[in-house]
Design a protein around this motif. Structure first.
Motif, PDB file in Angstrom:
ATOM      1  N   ASN A 167       0.844  -1.195   0.000  1.00  0.00           N
ATOM      2  CA  ASN A 167       0.000   0.000   0.000  1.00  0.00           C
ATOM      3  C   ASN A 167       0.878   1.243   0.000  1.00  0.00           C
ATOM      4  O   ASN A 167       2.102   1.154  -0.050  1.00  0.00           O
ATOM      5  CB  ASN A 167      -0.941   0.009   1.212  1.00  0.00           C
ATOM      6  N   LEU A 168       0.223   2.385   0.089  1.00  0.00           N
ATOM      7  CA  LEU A 168       0.899   3.658   0.304  1.00  0.00           C
ATOM      8  C   LEU A 168       0.583   4.121   1.711  1.00  0.00           C
ATOM      9  O   LEU A 168      -0.539   3.940   2.187  1.00  0.00           O
ATOM     10  CB  LEU A 168       0.408   4.713  -0.699  1.00  0.00           C
ATOM     11  N   VAL A 169       1.569   4.714   2.386  1.00  0.00           N
ATOM     12  CA  VAL A 169       1.336   5.183   3.749  1.00  0.00           C
ATOM     13  C   VAL A 169       1.790   6.633   3.864  1.00  0.00           C
ATOM     14  O   VAL A 169       2.837   7.018   3.341  1.00  0.00           O
ATOM     15  CB  VAL A 169       2.069   4.295   4.784  1.00  0.00           C
ATOM     16  N   CYS A 170       0.996   7.443   4.553  1.00  0.00           N
ATOM     17  CA  CYS A 170       1.333   8.852   4.762  1.00  0.00           C
ATOM     18  C   CYS A 170       2.410   8.955   5.835  1.00  0.00           C
ATOM     19  O   CYS A 170       2.245   8.421   6.941  1.00  0.00           O
ATOM     20  CB  CYS A 170       0.087   9.631   5.183  1.00  0.00           C
ATOM     21  N   ILE A 171       3.501   9.653   5.525  1.00  0.00           N
ATOM     22  CA  ILE A 171       4.589   9.774   6.496  1.00  0.00           C
ATOM     23  C   ILE A 171       4.243  10.760   7.609  1.00  0.00           C
ATOM     24  O   ILE A 171       4.945  10.835   8.617  1.00  0.00           O
ATOM     25  CB  ILE A 171       5.911  10.193   5.820  1.00  0.00           C
ATOM     26  N   ILE A 220       3.032  13.550   2.349  1.00  0.00           N
ATOM     27  CA  ILE A 220       3.832  12.796   1.385  1.00  0.00           C
ATOM     28  C   ILE A 220       3.641  11.302   1.650  1.00  0.00           C
ATOM     29  O   ILE A 220       3.692  10.849   2.800  1.00  0.00           O
ATOM     30  CB  ILE A 220       5.323  13.166   1.501  1.00  0.00           C
ATOM     31  N   LEU A 221       3.441  10.559   0.594  1.00  0.00           N
ATOM     32  CA  LEU A 221       3.193   9.121   0.728  1.00  0.00           C
ATOM     33  C   LEU A 221       4.458   8.317   0.476  1.00  0.00           C
ATOM     34  O   LEU A 221       5.352   8.743  -0.254  1.00  0.00           O
ATOM     35  CB  LEU A 221       2.098   8.683  -0.241  1.00  0.00           C
ATOM     36  N   ASP A 222       4.505   7.145   1.080  1.00  0.00           N
ATOM     37  CA  ASP A 222       5.632   6.235   0.924  1.00  0.00           C
ATOM     38  C   ASP A 222       5.101   4.881   0.472  1.00  0.00           C
ATOM     39  O   ASP A 222       4.035   4.439   0.927  1.00  0.00           O
ATOM     40  CB  ASP A 222       6.369   6.097   2.262  1.00  0.00           C
ATOM     41  N   VAL A 223       5.827   4.216  -0.412  1.00  0.00           N
ATOM     42  CA  VAL A 223       5.419   2.895  -0.901  1.00  0.00           C
ATOM     43  C   VAL A 223       5.889   1.835   0.087  1.00  0.00           C
ATOM     44  O   VAL A 223       7.067   1.792   0.458  1.00  0.00           O
ATOM     45  CB  VAL A 223       6.008   2.610  -2.299  1.00  0.00           C
ATOM     46  N   GLU A 224       4.958   0.973   0.517  1.00  0.00           N
ATOM     47  CA  GLU A 224       5.300  -0.127   1.421  1.00  0.00           C
ATOM     48  C   GLU A 224       5.322  -1.443   0.658  1.00  0.00           C
ATOM     49  O   GLU A 224       4.423  -1.731  -0.134  1.00  0.00           O
ATOM     50  CB  GLU A 224       4.272  -0.223   2.560  1.00  0.00           C
ATOM     51  N   TYR A 225       6.353  -2.252   0.928  1.00  0.00           N
ATOM     52  CA  TYR A 225       6.521  -3.532   0.245  1.00  0.00           C
ATOM     53  C   TYR A 225       6.336  -4.705   1.209  1.00  0.00           C
ATOM     54  O   TYR A 225       6.519  -4.559   2.421  1.00  0.00           O
ATOM     55  CB  TYR A 225       7.922  -3.619  -0.381  1.00  0.00           C
ATOM     56  N   PRO A 284      11.500  -6.302  -8.546  1.00  0.00           N
ATOM     57  CA  PRO A 284      10.821  -6.691  -7.302  1.00  0.00           C
ATOM     58  C   PRO A 284      10.757  -5.573  -6.262  1.00  0.00           C
ATOM     59  O   PRO A 284       9.905  -5.601  -5.372  1.00  0.00           O
ATOM     60  CB  PRO A 284      11.655  -7.874  -6.793  1.00  0.00           C
ATOM     61  N   LEU A 285      11.659  -4.595  -6.368  1.00  0.00           N
ATOM     62  CA  LEU A 285      11.669  -3.467  -5.429  1.00  0.00           C
ATOM     63  C   LEU A 285      11.148  -2.180  -6.076  1.00  0.00           C
ATOM     64  O   LEU A 285      11.392  -1.086  -5.573  1.00  0.00           O
ATOM     65  CB  LEU A 285      13.093  -3.235  -4.901  1.00  0.00           C
ATOM     66  N   LEU A 286      10.406  -2.332  -7.172  1.00  0.00           N
ATOM     67  CA  LEU A 286       9.846  -1.165  -7.845  1.00  0.00           C
ATOM     68  C   LEU A 286       8.325  -1.288  -7.951  1.00  0.00           C
ATOM     69  O   LEU A 286       7.802  -2.387  -8.167  1.00  0.00           O
ATOM     70  CB  LEU A 286      10.459  -1.003  -9.237  1.00  0.00           C
ATOM     71  N   PRO A 287       7.602  -0.171  -7.826  1.00  0.00           N
ATOM     72  CA  PRO A 287       6.134  -0.201  -7.801  1.00  0.00           C
ATOM     73  C   PRO A 287       5.518  -0.160  -9.194  1.00  0.00           C
ATOM     74  O   PRO A 287       4.731   0.735  -9.527  1.00  0.00           O
ATOM     75  CB  PRO A 287       5.800   1.062  -7.003  1.00  0.00           C
ATOM     76  N   VAL A 288       5.887  -1.129 -10.036  1.00  0.00           N
ATOM     77  CA  VAL A 288       5.370  -1.167 -11.400  1.00  0.00           C
ATOM     78  C   VAL A 288       4.874  -2.574 -11.715  1.00  0.00           C
ATOM     79  O   VAL A 288       5.335  -3.555 -11.128  1.00  0.00           O
ATOM     80  CB  VAL A 288       6.458  -0.762 -12.420  1.00  0.00           C
ATOM     81  N   ASN A 324       4.523  13.019  -6.371  1.00  0.00           N
ATOM     82  CA  ASN A 324       4.268  11.650  -6.814  1.00  0.00           C
ATOM     83  C   ASN A 324       5.157  10.671  -6.041  1.00  0.00           C
ATOM     84  O   ASN A 324       6.375  10.672  -6.210  1.00  0.00           O
ATOM     85  CB  ASN A 324       4.551  11.560  -8.319  1.00  0.00           C
ATOM     86  N   PRO A 325       4.592   9.801  -5.211  1.00  0.00           N
ATOM     87  CA  PRO A 325       5.403   8.913  -4.357  1.00  0.00           C
ATOM     88  C   PRO A 325       6.184   7.850  -5.116  1.00  0.00           C
ATOM     89  O   PRO A 325       7.143   7.285  -4.585  1.00  0.00           O
ATOM     90  CB  PRO A 325       4.357   8.262  -3.444  1.00  0.00           C
ATOM     91  N   TYR A 326       5.789   7.584  -6.349  1.00  0.00           N
ATOM     92  CA  TYR A 326       6.446   6.520  -7.103  1.00  0.00           C
ATOM     93  C   TYR A 326       7.806   6.940  -7.659  1.00  0.00           C
ATOM     94  O   TYR A 326       8.647   6.098  -7.968  1.00  0.00           O
ATOM     95  CB  TYR A 326       5.537   6.056  -8.240  1.00  0.00           C
ATOM     96  N   LEU A 327       8.041   8.244  -7.779  1.00  0.00           N
ATOM     97  CA  LEU A 327       9.271   8.704  -8.409  1.00  0.00           C
ATOM     98  C   LEU A 327      10.481   8.544  -7.485  1.00  0.00           C
ATOM     99  O   LEU A 327      11.594   8.283  -7.941  1.00  0.00           O
ATOM    100  CB  LEU A 327       9.121  10.152  -8.857  1.00  0.00           C
ATOM    101  N   VAL A 328      10.269   8.701  -6.179  1.00  0.00           N
ATOM    102  CA  VAL A 328      11.336   8.421  -5.214  1.00  0.00           C
ATOM    103  C   VAL A 328      11.816   6.975  -5.379  1.00  0.00           C
ATOM    104  O   VAL A 328      12.999   6.668  -5.215  1.00  0.00           O
ATOM    105  CB  VAL A 328      10.842   8.677  -3.779  1.00  0.00           C
ATOM    106  N   GLU A 329      10.883   6.086  -5.715  1.00  0.00           N
ATOM    107  CA  GLU A 329      11.219   4.677  -5.898  1.00  0.00           C
ATOM    108  C   GLU A 329      12.172   4.481  -7.075  1.00  0.00           C
ATOM    109  O   GLU A 329      13.023   3.594  -7.050  1.00  0.00           O
ATOM    110  CB  GLU A 329       9.942   3.861  -6.099  1.00  0.00           C
ATOM    111  N   GLY A 330      12.009   5.292  -8.107  1.00  0.00           N
ATOM    112  CA  GLY A 330      12.955   5.229  -9.217  1.00  0.00           C
ATOM    113  C   GLY A 330      14.323   5.741  -8.804  1.00  0.00           C
ATOM    114  O   GLY A 330      15.361   5.162  -9.145  1.00  0.00           O
ATOM    115  N   LYS A 331      14.330   6.840  -8.048  1.00  0.00           N
ATOM    116  CA  LYS A 331      15.610   7.431  -7.626  1.00  0.00           C
ATOM    117  C   LYS A 331      16.400   6.518  -6.694  1.00  0.00           C
ATOM    118  O   LYS A 331      17.630   6.562  -6.662  1.00  0.00           O
ATOM    119  CB  LYS A 331      15.353   8.784  -6.956  1.00  0.00           C
ATOM    120  N   LYS A 332      15.696   5.683  -5.948  1.00  0.00           N
ATOM    121  CA  LYS A 332      16.397   4.827  -4.988  1.00  0.00           C
ATOM    122  C   LYS A 332      17.304   3.807  -5.671  1.00  0.00           C
ATOM    123  O   LYS A 332      18.202   3.247  -5.044  1.00  0.00           O
ATOM    124  CB  LYS A 332      15.403   4.108  -4.085  1.00  0.00           C
ATOM    125  N   THR A 333      17.087   3.578  -6.969  1.00  0.00           N
ATOM    126  CA  THR A 333      17.917   2.584  -7.655  1.00  0.00           C
ATOM    127  C   THR A 333      19.377   3.009  -7.714  1.00  0.00           C
ATOM    128  O   THR A 333      20.258   2.157  -7.901  1.00  0.00           O
ATOM    129  CB  THR A 333      17.407   2.319  -9.087  1.00  0.00           C
TER     130      THR A 333
END
Length: 415
Positions: free
Chosen positions: A6-10, A33-38, A65-69, A212-221
């Motif tokens: 899910n997404l969680v509000c920080i 700001i939302l965070d993606v939970e795995y 596996p660690l990306l929200p796509v 957009n919370p999904y873009l941080v997920e791209g940057k984390k790579t």
């Protein structure tokens, strides 16, 4: 998205379904700001280092596996990620340290780390059924979005809002990629608000990274790649230049993910570096108070964000890492552009080398010890901002086509 819970509000902790257009927590507004939970347990059951090692896709998608796509959503054609990592002994000695690793993200397809975020944005826009993607940018986020969309053919369009101070090299790159470019006669802050109104009115997909919370997920790579390229043996410090806070927040998220699935044992400290002329996150970090909006007064346009929207995540990341934040002047940035080019052969733009300039200062202040190992990312290519590069190194020698004149000119040079 097999592994996304899910997404969680920080800010308030409220959880939401991970829909591609769920940008902020509606209860908390701009602070939501939302965070993606795995589901890390499920990832651990299905994925390990051996599986990763056998993967021949050397791009950010090796970490799916660690990306929200969704795995079957078409990906941009450009090969993003797996940028080179160098062990730099000469510059390490200059900086007064023993071990320095430099990752050159200026070698991504459009010349910056932000390709990582934009690639994810293009995928999420498709999952949302959107044909137009838009953002406000000083240049790199915009060009990365435009380039990634261009690589998909003519199925999507990019609408870009830039402040009038955006370097002409970056604006031209946008136009080459076929984006609709709107230059706003004002600051980045006003440009952002105009883009926000347009996105809302016309229902475009929002690529603004702090929203957009999904873009941080791209940057984390970038930090995940650091770990893999270092054979999972993490350095003492990981250094990033900081603008809106998304990149350093993403770096910490990548490290956190790796720790949860058992890929790394050690978590490095983060050093966040801002330009002295626009350092609201450093100020909030040091004071412990709410962020105060500041003018955007620096040559490092990519990190010149007077009202950063992801500062809470950024500060949280630095504090959790037991790291620190520091500011550097424009003169220190220009000097580091020259030093990096001359000593290492990497051409970084002002924002791209700010982190390295911060290392030098942090060592001098005793924040970083000489025996500690440091890794830094050059976030953008210097060819994007030739005007400031010229400030750093000056102009070439000028001579008539006369050998005698040339000889006299070169007498003072040790060649």
């Amino acid at each position: 998205m097999k592994y996304v819970k899910n997404l969680v509000c920080i800010n308030c902790g409220e959880k939401y379904e991970a829909l591609p257009t769920q940008y902020l927590c509606p209860l908390c507004g701009e602070k939501g700001i939302l965070d993606v939970e795995y589901d890390y347990e499920k990832i651990k059951r299905d994925w390990n280092k051996e599986i990763l090692k056998s993967n021949k896709d050397f791009s950010i998608w090796r970490y799916t596996p660690l990306l929200p796509v969704e795995s079957d959503t078409p990906k941009p054609l450009l090969r993003i990620g797996w940028t080179p990592l160098y062990t730099v002994k000469t510059l390490a000695k200059d900086l007064g340290i023993e071990t320095l690793y430099i990752k050159d993200d200026g070698l991504n397809p459009t010349g910056s780390l932000k390709d990582r975020a934009s690639a994810v944005a293009v995928v999420k826009a498709q999952e949302a059924g959107k044909k137009v993607v838009s953002c406000a940018s000083t240049g790199n986020a915009a060009s990365s979005l435009a380039g990634n969309i261009a690589s998909m053919g003519n199925d999507m369009r990019a609408v870009i809002f830039v402040p009038e101070r955006a370097p002409i090299g970056k604006v031209t790159q946008l136009l080459i990629f076929g984006a609709v470019v709107i230059s706003v006669k004002s600051t980045y802050e006003e440009t952002f608000y105009l883009s926000e109104e347009a996105i809302k009115k016309w229902g475009w997909y929002n690529r603004n990274a702090a929203i957009n919370p999904y873009l941080v997920e791209g940057k984390k790579t970038s930090s995940i790649e650091f770990a893999e390229q270092l054979n999972w043996d993490m350095p003492d410090w990981l250094v990033y230049s900081v603008g809106d806070g998304c990149t350093i927040a993403g770096a910490w998220k990548g490290l956190y993910d790796l720790k949860q699935i058992g890929f790394i044992d050690k978590m490095p400290k983060l050093l966040g570096v801002q330009a002295q002329g626009c350092a609201p996150i450093t100020q909030a970090f040091r004071s412990g108070n709410d962020l105060i909006v500041v003018p955007e007064n620096t040559i490092a346009d990519s990190i010149a964000v007077g009202k950063p929207r992801n500062y809470i995540k950024a500060i949280k990341a630095v504090k959790e890492s037991k790291g620190d934040m520091i500011n550097v002047s424009d003169d220190e940035i220009l000097n580091m552009m020259k030093v990096l080019g001359k000593r290492v052969g990497i051409f970084g733009e002002p924002a791209g080398v700010a982190g390295l300039a911060g290392i030098k200062k942090a060592v001098e202040l005793g924040i970083i010890k000489h025996y500690e190992s440091i890794a830094a990312v050059i976030t953008g290519n210097g060819l994007k901002d030739i005007k400031n590069a010229e400030k750093a190194v000056g102009r070439p020698l000028i001579v008539n086509p006369d050998f005698k004149e040339l000889s006299e000119l070169l007498e003072s040079y040790d060649l």
